[in-house]
Design a protein around this motif. Sequence first.
Motif, PDB file in Angstrom:
ATOM      1  N   PHE A 119       0.835  -1.207   0.000  1.00 21.04           N
ATOM      2  CA  PHE A 119       0.000   0.000   0.000  1.00 21.04           C
ATOM      3  C   PHE A 119       0.868   1.254   0.000  1.00 21.04           C
ATOM      4  O   PHE A 119       0.645   2.183  -0.779  1.00 21.04           O
ATOM      5  CB  PHE A 119      -0.928  -0.015   1.215  1.00 21.04           C
ATOM      6  CG  PHE A 119      -1.312   1.342   1.733  1.00 21.04           C
ATOM      7  CD1 PHE A 119      -1.984   2.252   0.921  1.00 21.04           C
ATOM      8  CD2 PHE A 119      -1.002   1.733   3.030  1.00 21.04           C
ATOM      9  CE1 PHE A 119      -2.323   3.521   1.394  1.00 21.04           C
ATOM     10  CE2 PHE A 119      -1.326   2.980   3.507  1.00 21.04           C
ATOM     11  CZ  PHE A 119      -1.985   3.880   2.692  1.00 21.04           C
ATOM     12  N   LEU A 120       1.877   1.283   0.858  1.00 20.40           N
ATOM     13  CA  LEU A 120       2.747   2.456   0.947  1.00 20.40           C
ATOM     14  C   LEU A 120       3.529   2.665  -0.352  1.00 20.40           C
ATOM     15  O   LEU A 120       3.572   3.772  -0.906  1.00 20.40           O
ATOM     16  CB  LEU A 120       3.714   2.306   2.126  1.00 20.40           C
ATOM     17  CG  LEU A 120       3.097   2.347   3.527  1.00 20.40           C
ATOM     18  CD1 LEU A 120       4.150   1.996   4.569  1.00 20.40           C
ATOM     19  CD2 LEU A 120       2.489   3.709   3.813  1.00 20.40           C
ATOM     20  N   LYS A 121       4.140   1.600  -0.841  1.00 26.14           N
ATOM     21  CA  LYS A 121       4.968   1.707  -2.037  1.00 26.14           C
ATOM     22  C   LYS A 121       4.163   2.157  -3.250  1.00 26.14           C
ATOM     23  O   LYS A 121       4.557   3.107  -3.959  1.00 26.14           O
ATOM     24  CB  LYS A 121       5.641   0.360  -2.327  1.00 26.14           C
ATOM     25  CG  LYS A 121       6.579   0.398  -3.522  1.00 26.14           C
ATOM     26  CD  LYS A 121       7.262  -0.954  -3.728  1.00 26.14           C
ATOM     27  CE  LYS A 121       8.192  -0.911  -4.939  1.00 26.14           C
ATOM     28  NZ  LYS A 121       8.852  -2.221  -5.165  1.00 26.14           N
ATOM     29  N   GLU A 122       3.037   1.486  -3.496  1.00 28.72           N
ATOM     30  CA  GLU A 122       2.231   1.811  -4.671  1.00 28.72           C
ATOM     31  C   GLU A 122       1.609   3.196  -4.562  1.00 28.72           C
ATOM     32  O   GLU A 122       1.522   3.929  -5.550  1.00 28.72           O
ATOM     33  CB  GLU A 122       1.139   0.756  -4.859  1.00 28.72           C
ATOM     34  CG  GLU A 122       1.679  -0.620  -5.245  1.00 28.72           C
ATOM     35  CD  GLU A 122       0.587  -1.663  -5.333  1.00 28.72           C
ATOM     36  OE1 GLU A 122      -0.551  -1.293  -5.709  1.00 28.72           O
ATOM     37  OE2 GLU A 122       0.850  -2.841  -5.021  1.00 28.72           O
ATOM     38  N   SER A 123       1.195   3.576  -3.361  1.00 29.44           N
ATOM     39  CA  SER A 123       0.531   4.873  -3.180  1.00 29.44           C
ATOM     40  C   SER A 123       1.511   6.027  -3.326  1.00 29.44           C
ATOM     41  O   SER A 123       1.145   7.107  -3.794  1.00 29.44           O
ATOM     42  CB  SER A 123      -0.150   4.927  -1.803  1.00 29.44           C
ATOM     43  OG  SER A 123      -1.151   3.935  -1.701  1.00 29.44           O
ATOM     44  N   ILE A 124       2.751   5.812  -2.926  1.00 34.46           N
ATOM     45  CA  ILE A 124       3.778   6.845  -3.110  1.00 34.46           C
ATOM     46  C   ILE A 124       4.130   6.972  -4.590  1.00 34.46           C
ATOM     47  O   ILE A 124       4.252   8.071  -5.132  1.00 34.46           O
ATOM     48  CB  ILE A 124       5.029   6.516  -2.276  1.00 34.46           C
ATOM     49  CG1 ILE A 124       4.725   6.687  -0.779  1.00 34.46           C
ATOM     50  CG2 ILE A 124       6.193   7.404  -2.681  1.00 34.46           C
ATOM     51  CD1 ILE A 124       5.839   6.217   0.137  1.00 34.46           C
ATOM     52  N   GLU A 125       4.246   5.830  -5.266  1.00 38.36           N
ATOM     53  CA  GLU A 125       4.622   5.839  -6.687  1.00 38.36           C
ATOM     54  C   GLU A 125       3.559   6.496  -7.563  1.00 38.36           C
ATOM     55  O   GLU A 125       3.895   7.203  -8.508  1.00 38.36           O
ATOM     56  CB  GLU A 125       4.885   4.404  -7.161  1.00 38.36           C
ATOM     57  CG  GLU A 125       6.168   3.805  -6.588  1.00 38.36           C
ATOM     58  CD  GLU A 125       6.350   2.353  -6.996  1.00 38.36           C
ATOM     59  OE1 GLU A 125       5.397   1.769  -7.554  1.00 38.36           O
ATOM     60  OE2 GLU A 125       7.449   1.811  -6.761  1.00 38.36           O
ATOM     61  N   ASP A 126       2.286   6.256  -7.247  1.00 36.57           N
ATOM     62  CA  ASP A 126       1.231   6.837  -8.095  1.00 36.57           C
ATOM     63  C   ASP A 126       0.713   8.172  -7.570  1.00 36.57           C
ATOM     64  O   ASP A 126      -0.241   8.736  -8.120  1.00 36.57           O
ATOM     65  CB  ASP A 126       0.076   5.851  -8.296  1.00 36.57           C
ATOM     66  CG  ASP A 126      -0.634   5.486  -7.002  1.00 36.57           C
ATOM     67  OD1 ASP A 126      -0.527   6.244  -6.017  1.00 36.57           O
ATOM     68  OD2 ASP A 126      -1.306   4.436  -6.974  1.00 36.57           O
ATOM     69  N   GLY A 127       1.328   8.687  -6.519  1.00 40.41           N
ATOM     70  CA  GLY A 127       0.990  10.020  -6.036  1.00 40.41           C
ATOM     71  C   GLY A 127      -0.196  10.101  -5.100  1.00 40.41           C
ATOM     72  O   GLY A 127      -0.599  11.201  -4.701  1.00 40.41           O
ATOM     73  N   LYS A 128      -0.787   8.980  -4.727  1.00 36.80           N
ATOM     74  CA  LYS A 128      -1.914   9.016  -3.792  1.00 36.80           C
ATOM     75  C   LYS A 128      -1.463   9.409  -2.386  1.00 36.80           C
ATOM     76  O   LYS A 128      -2.253   9.906  -1.591  1.00 36.80           O
ATOM     77  CB  LYS A 128      -2.631   7.664  -3.779  1.00 36.80           C
ATOM     78  CG  LYS A 128      -3.371   7.371  -5.077  1.00 36.80           C
ATOM     79  CD  LYS A 128      -4.106   6.044  -5.024  1.00 36.80           C
ATOM     80  CE  LYS A 128      -4.854   5.798  -6.333  1.00 36.80           C
ATOM     81  NZ  LYS A 128      -5.543   4.478  -6.337  1.00 36.80           N
ATOM     82  N   ILE A 129      -0.197   9.133  -2.095  1.00 35.74           N
ATOM     83  CA  ILE A 129       0.427   9.705  -0.906  1.00 35.74           C
ATOM     84  C   ILE A 129       1.351  10.796  -1.415  1.00 35.74           C
ATOM     85  O   ILE A 129       2.364  10.512  -2.065  1.00 35.74           O
ATOM     86  CB  ILE A 129       1.222   8.659  -0.103  1.00 35.74           C
ATOM     87  CG1 ILE A 129       0.283   7.577   0.434  1.00 35.74           C
ATOM     88  CG2 ILE A 129       1.963   9.328   1.057  1.00 35.74           C
ATOM     89  CD1 ILE A 129       0.999   6.473   1.203  1.00 35.74           C
ATOM     90  N   ALA A 130       0.982  12.036  -1.169  1.00 35.97           N
ATOM     91  CA  ALA A 130       1.721  13.170  -1.708  1.00 35.97           C
ATOM     92  C   ALA A 130       3.134  13.237  -1.128  1.00 35.97           C
ATOM     93  O   ALA A 130       3.397  12.738  -0.027  1.00 35.97           O
ATOM     94  CB  ALA A 130       0.969  14.463  -1.406  1.00 35.97           C
TER      95      ALA A 130
END
Length: 223
Positions: free
Chosen positions: A11-22
């Motif tokens: 969740f952390l890795k994918e969300s950082i890569e796609d910008g969902k975690i700014a």
Amino acid sequence: PAENFTDIQSFLKESIEDGKIAENTHILSFFQTRAVPNIEFLEPYEDDSKECKIKYDNKGGSCLTKKKNVTFLQAYDCERTTLPKPQYGWRAKKQIYRPKFVWNHFVHYSTVTRRIREAPEEPSQLFVQRRPYERRVDELKEGFMVHTKTTYPSGTKGWKNKCQGTTEEDKKKCPIGIPYVNESQTRNKGFACNCYKHSRIQNDLVFRLEDLLRPIVRRYRGD
């Protein structure tokens, strides 16, 4: 993890890569409400203490404890509310944060951050960092927290009497979880339903956790 995420790391890795975690979001907060032990995974507590001397009969109900052959994750997967968690869950939140930004963390809160140096005059709310530095995790799409804090056997004394009422106030008095099977059901095993199970936990995460624990248990037993 929720939806298609297999674990928190993905969740952390994918969300950082796609910008969902700014890039400037440094704190992820999981709102927390205390779960209750599910009656399906409890058994009578055999003890001579004063708190638990009521016999296991039809009067008040003796003390209960978690079955030894089930994990805390499975036994405590019974929450008073459905997701997303109610707003009051912020007060006992748990956080994932970047240490380079959070300089001091106290139990539930990021009390001192890098902003104290970067913007010392910037107003801040009590026990929460302003957006975008902190944000709440989407419990339906990203992940959720189950607080499996132990309910001691003495805390379940008299449960049979306490788990009869169907009003919201009555349900709060019941010290154990009586899970709903469907939305229209109000009673389970003769008692008032008061909590909800997560299908993701019961159908997936419980078995994955057991697989991880199995070799550890074997080593502990010397098998």
